[in-house]
Scaffold this active site. Structure first.
Site, PDB file in Angstrom:
ATOM      1  N   ARG A  69      56.584 -67.671-131.337  1.00  0.00           N
ATOM      2  CA  ARG A  69      57.574 -67.532-130.264  1.00  0.00           C
ATOM      3  C   ARG A  69      57.191 -66.375-129.353  1.00  0.00           C
ATOM      4  NH1 ARG A  69      61.490 -64.514-131.559  1.00  0.00           N
ATOM      5  NH2 ARG A  69      62.170 -65.647-133.405  1.00  0.00           N
ATOM      6  N   TYR A  82      67.731 -77.367-105.537  1.00  0.00           N
ATOM      7  CA  TYR A  82      67.537 -78.394-106.563  1.00  0.00           C
ATOM      8  C   TYR A  82      68.829 -78.566-107.380  1.00  0.00           C
ATOM      9  CZ  TYR A  82      65.736 -80.606-110.765  1.00  0.00           C
ATOM     10  OH  TYR A  82      65.541 -81.463-111.816  1.00  0.00           O
ATOM     11  N   ASP A 126      61.111 -70.809-105.596  1.00  0.00           N
ATOM     12  CA  ASP A 126      60.753 -71.996-106.370  1.00  0.00           C
ATOM     13  C   ASP A 126      59.620 -72.705-105.626  1.00  0.00           C
ATOM     14  OD1 ASP A 126      60.583 -74.570-107.487  1.00  0.00           O
ATOM     15  OD2 ASP A 126      62.691 -74.553-108.086  1.00  0.00           O
ATOM     16  N   LYS A 176      56.028 -80.879-112.700  1.00  0.00           N
ATOM     17  CA  LYS A 176      55.687 -81.596-111.469  1.00  0.00           C
ATOM     18  C   LYS A 176      54.191 -81.448-111.149  1.00  0.00           C
ATOM     19  CE  LYS A 176      60.139 -82.123-111.712  1.00  0.00           C
ATOM     20  NZ  LYS A 176      61.081 -81.257-111.034  1.00  0.00           N
TER      21      LYS A 176
END
Ligand SMILES: *Cc1c(COP(=O)(O)O)cnc(C)c1O
Length: 388
Positions: free
Chosen positions: A54, A106, A178, A203
């Site tokens: 982690r 978004y 973004d 994306k």
């Protein structure tokens, strides 16, 4: 390879070759995938570079280094989704901090910010960031963070990152951009004054529609360390296999973006000339209202666009039935072309009134243009449009 990577190279080389031939165990050319959750201590009281997955993972760190280098950052954190990337930034703010976000951001980002605001964890102000007067007015309330998204989804509006970052900085706010729609191949917000870049690596960065993941890149090394710490505190670190796939996808980023943009330009021009289409939103078109700004701020116009059908919803239905080569699905940025209907898919949660205010009509379709041959894409679109 370690000496070779120390030399400053062009971004295309970083994407194609960062970490190549760096394996010390067997000389593997492709960086290995480390799935181990835990790492043996060298001795009592002597951990190695990694102890627990982690906190850190070699595969994930290689990808983070590559993306941070491409964005010109001081460090990056890979998160399990784009939403987790937004939340990593927002979750570190002091309780009650004011966040400024674009009025047409978004949908998932909007939902997250509104949900945290409803819990009293932050206060949220939505602003049309192309209205500099409105931005200046909202900065008087001393926001902690300003989120920027450019080009916007789905109308491809472009805002001026350098101007917004300058104003925010003067008001003591941090700026996060973004950069999902363009990727660092086409836009580098940190070089324009932003403090952070966010990605849904789902994306264009991964580019193959087979991983959900995200990234936050910080301009400042101290901030990068803080984000990394926070990702470990909250457990918001990306899976090693997802990171490995994303690094594999990143290898071809520049070639994909260039070829997909060429296809997009051809499609935008064809759509403009079609009688069934009333408007085309693509910043690469000379008559797009933000064309000059996009040409100045970006290194290309990207592979996303939207267009409006003259015939509204009935025409949308006929188009979706007839279209070929474009798959009717949400998401974007993959090698395959997709078409989506924002009003009933990506932007349904926004509500009709807010969509109307943002200019997202019921006859609007969004395209993510892929790597297929342009002739096939054009023929596929024509098959949909001829019935409209
Ligand atoms: C998809 C997307 C997100 C969210 O990313 P996920 O990986 O789906 O969580 C955030 N911002 C933009 C611009 C996006 O397109």
């Amino acid at each position: 390879m370690s000496e070779r990577t120390a030399i400053e190279v062009q971004p295309e080389t970083v994407a194609a070759a960062h970490g190549v031939a760096s394996d010390t165990a067997f000389g593997a050319v492709a960086p290995p995938l480390y799935l181990s959750t835990t790492y043996e201590f060298a001795d009592f009281d002597t951990p190695r570079a990694y102890d627990y997955g982690r906190v850190g993972n070699p595969t994930r760190d290689l990808l983070a280094d590559a993306i941070s280098t491409l964005e010109g950052g001081a460090g990056a954190v890979m998160t399990p989704s784009g939403m987790a990337a937004v939340d990593l930034l927002v979750g570190r703010l002091a309780a009650g901090s004011l966040v400024l976000a674009p009025h047409d951001c978004y949908g998932g980002t909007m939902r997250l910010l509104k949900a945290r605001a409803a819990l009293g964890q932050l206060s949220l102000r939505l602003v049309d960031q192309s209205d500099i007067g409105a931005v200046k007015a909202s900065l008087l309330d001393r926001p902690a963070l300003m989120l920027v998204e450019t080009p916007s989804n789905p109308l491809m509006r472009v805002v001026d990152i350098a101007t917004l970052a300058g104003l925010a900085r003067a008001a003591g706010a941090r700026v996060a951009v973004d950069n999902t729609f363009l990727s660092p191949a086409l836009q580098k917000p940190l070089s324009l004054g932003a403090d952070y870049v966010l990605h849904s690596t789902t994306k264009f960065l991964n580019g193959h529609s087979d991983v959900i993941a995200g990234a936050v890149i910080a301009a400042d090394a101290e901030e990068a360390r803080g984000l990394k710490h926070w990702a470990n505190v909250t457990g918001a670190t990306a899976a090693p296999f997802d990171s490995w796939l994303t690094l594999r996808g990143l290898r071809t980023l520049f070639a994909r973006m260039a070829a997909q943009e060429r296809n997009a330009m051809a499609i935008a021009e064809r759509l403009c000339a079609h009688p069934a289409v009333s408007r085309v939103h693509y910043p690469g078109l000379a008559d797009h209202p933000d064309h000059a700004l996009a040409a100045r701020q970006q290194r290309g116009f990207g592979a996303m666009m939207s267009f409006e059908l003259v015939g509204g919803v009935p025409a949308v239905r006929r188009f979706v039935k007839g279209v070929r080569c474009f798959t009717f699905a949400e998401s974007l940025g993959g090698v395959e072309s997709l078409v989506a209907h924002p009003a009933t898919m990506t932007h349904v949660d926004m509500g009709a009134e807010a969509r109307g205010r943002a200019g997202i009509g019921d006859g609007l379709l969004r395209l993510s243009v892929g790597l297929e041959h342009a002739d096939d894409l054009l023929a596929g679109l024509e098959a949909g449009l001829s019935g409209c």
